[in-house]
Design an enzyme around this catalytic site. Structure first.
Site, PDB file in Angstrom:
ATOM      1  N   GLU A  60      19.167   5.277  15.116  1.00 59.71           N
ATOM      2  CA  GLU A  60      19.477   6.675  14.798  1.00 59.71           C
ATOM      3  C   GLU A  60      18.195   7.421  14.267  1.00 59.71           C
ATOM      4  OE1 GLU A  60      21.578   4.293  13.862  1.00 59.71           O
ATOM      5  OE2 GLU A  60      23.144   4.997  14.590  1.00 59.71           O
ATOM      6  N   HIS A 129      32.318   4.390   7.216  1.00 62.21           N
ATOM      7  CA  HIS A 129      32.712   5.378   8.620  1.00 62.21           C
ATOM      8  C   HIS A 129      33.449   6.241   8.077  1.00 62.21           C
ATOM      9  CE1 HIS A 129      31.265   1.313  10.052  1.00 62.21           C
ATOM     10  NE2 HIS A 129      31.090   1.892  11.295  1.00 62.21           N
TER      11      HIS A 129
END
Length: 323
Positions: A60, A129
């Site tokens: 990321e 998540h």
């Protein structure tokens, strides 16, 4: 107007902006061959090719860093993070570089990129998540923060975000991708920083973004049966924050409740509540109250997860404290 899902509306926005501007390109994990974890980028690799729809490694910080550099030299990157929780891995790039480059270069360099990131709870995806991190990005100057609730806004706001000269964090709730609504075909822009009144009312203002807008609409329906007319304001953006629409609503209703899925402590609701009290204290018949997510890591257990996310009954109970 055609009725399509939020997923399809976002896909339309990406396709139209890529068609309009050859500088726009997409990058991220599984955005190409797999067509995105939530299928928002479906068909774009076949239509625009691998130079404009770029699959990346699971990295990321690298994805955002590459996008930052590309934006600095004139491109319009739209990186997709698989979940907003993974944006924490890239926070150095987002907060120390993307948000600050224009300031540190004295305005000579811009970073016009849009970081798309799914988030939110309700799907039993576990604590790493499932969170709503809007306040984290709202806290950082230099970042625009957008969180649409309906398909038409999703399309219009994403197109405006891609054309914006500032970096934008575009937060998509995973529970809304399948929600349908009417969406104008072709050119459809929604100005960043302009809230929308999703339901008019006279007795209390409910202020929300993203999926909590639907919770507020359900609560407003329940409250109507109890003789309370609630107005629902969808902020749509947390930076810029449209306080003019919020204050105008509060001047009509004289009561307000903020409703957010993010953790209550340090949430954006506290910021909005303070601004209401600073600007319209004399208009209030009761203190501004807040509803927010439980201050816990999101549970995996379905019942515990439901208990950690605000629902319509929780909003109604808070509203009834105002009368």
């Amino acid at each position: 107007m055609a009725e399509i899902t939020c997923r399809e509306a976002l896909n339309q926005a990406l396709a139209e902006e890529m068609e309009r501007d050859p500088r726009v390109f997409i990058l991220g994990e599984d955005v190409g061959l797999y067509e995105g974890s939530f299928k928002v980028t479906r068909g774009l690799l076949a239509r625009f090719g691998e130079k404009r729809v770029v699959d990346t490694p699971i990295a990321e910080a690298g994805i955002v860093g590459l996008a930052c550099g590309a934006a600095m030299v004139g491109l319009r990157p739209v990186p997709e993070l698989m979940t907003v929780n993974f944006a924490i891995v890239a926070l150095d790039q987002i907060m120390n570089h993307v948000a600050k480059v224009r300031y540190m270069f004295g305005g000579q360099v811009e970073v016009p990129l849009v970081i798309r990131a799914p988030g939110g709870g309700g799907n039993q995806l576990g604590a790493q998540h499932s969170h709503s991190l809007e306040p984290l990005f709202m806290h950082c100057p230099g970042l625009r923060v957008v969180a649409p609730s309906v398909p038409a806004d999703a399309k219009g706001l994403l197109k405006s975000a891609i054309r914006c000269r500032d970096p934008v964090i575009f937060l998509e709730h995973e529970g809304l991708y399948g929600v349908k609504g009417e969406v104008p075909e072709g050119e459809h822009l929604v100005q960043l920083g302009q809230a929308d009144i999703k339901r008019p009312g006279r007795d209390v203002t409910l202020i929300a973004v993203s999926r909590m807008v639907y919770v507020c609409l359900e609560a407003a329906e329940m409250l109507a049966g109890r003789g309370i007319a609630a107005e629902v304001v969808d902020l749509r953006c947390l930076n810029p924050l449209d306080m003019a629409t919020v204050i105008a609503s509060v001047r009509r209703t004289h009561r307000a409740v903020t409703v957010e899925e993010s953790w209550l402590t340090g949430g954006w609701g506290g910021e909005v509540a303070v601004r209401i009290m600073e600007a319209a204290f004399d208009e209030l018949d009761a203190p501004v109250l807040r509803v927010g997510g439980a201050d816990v890591p999101m549970p995996y257990n379905h019942e515990l997860e439901k208990a950690a996310i605000p629902d319509a009954e929780a909003v109604c109970r808070r509203v009834e404290e105002l009368f």
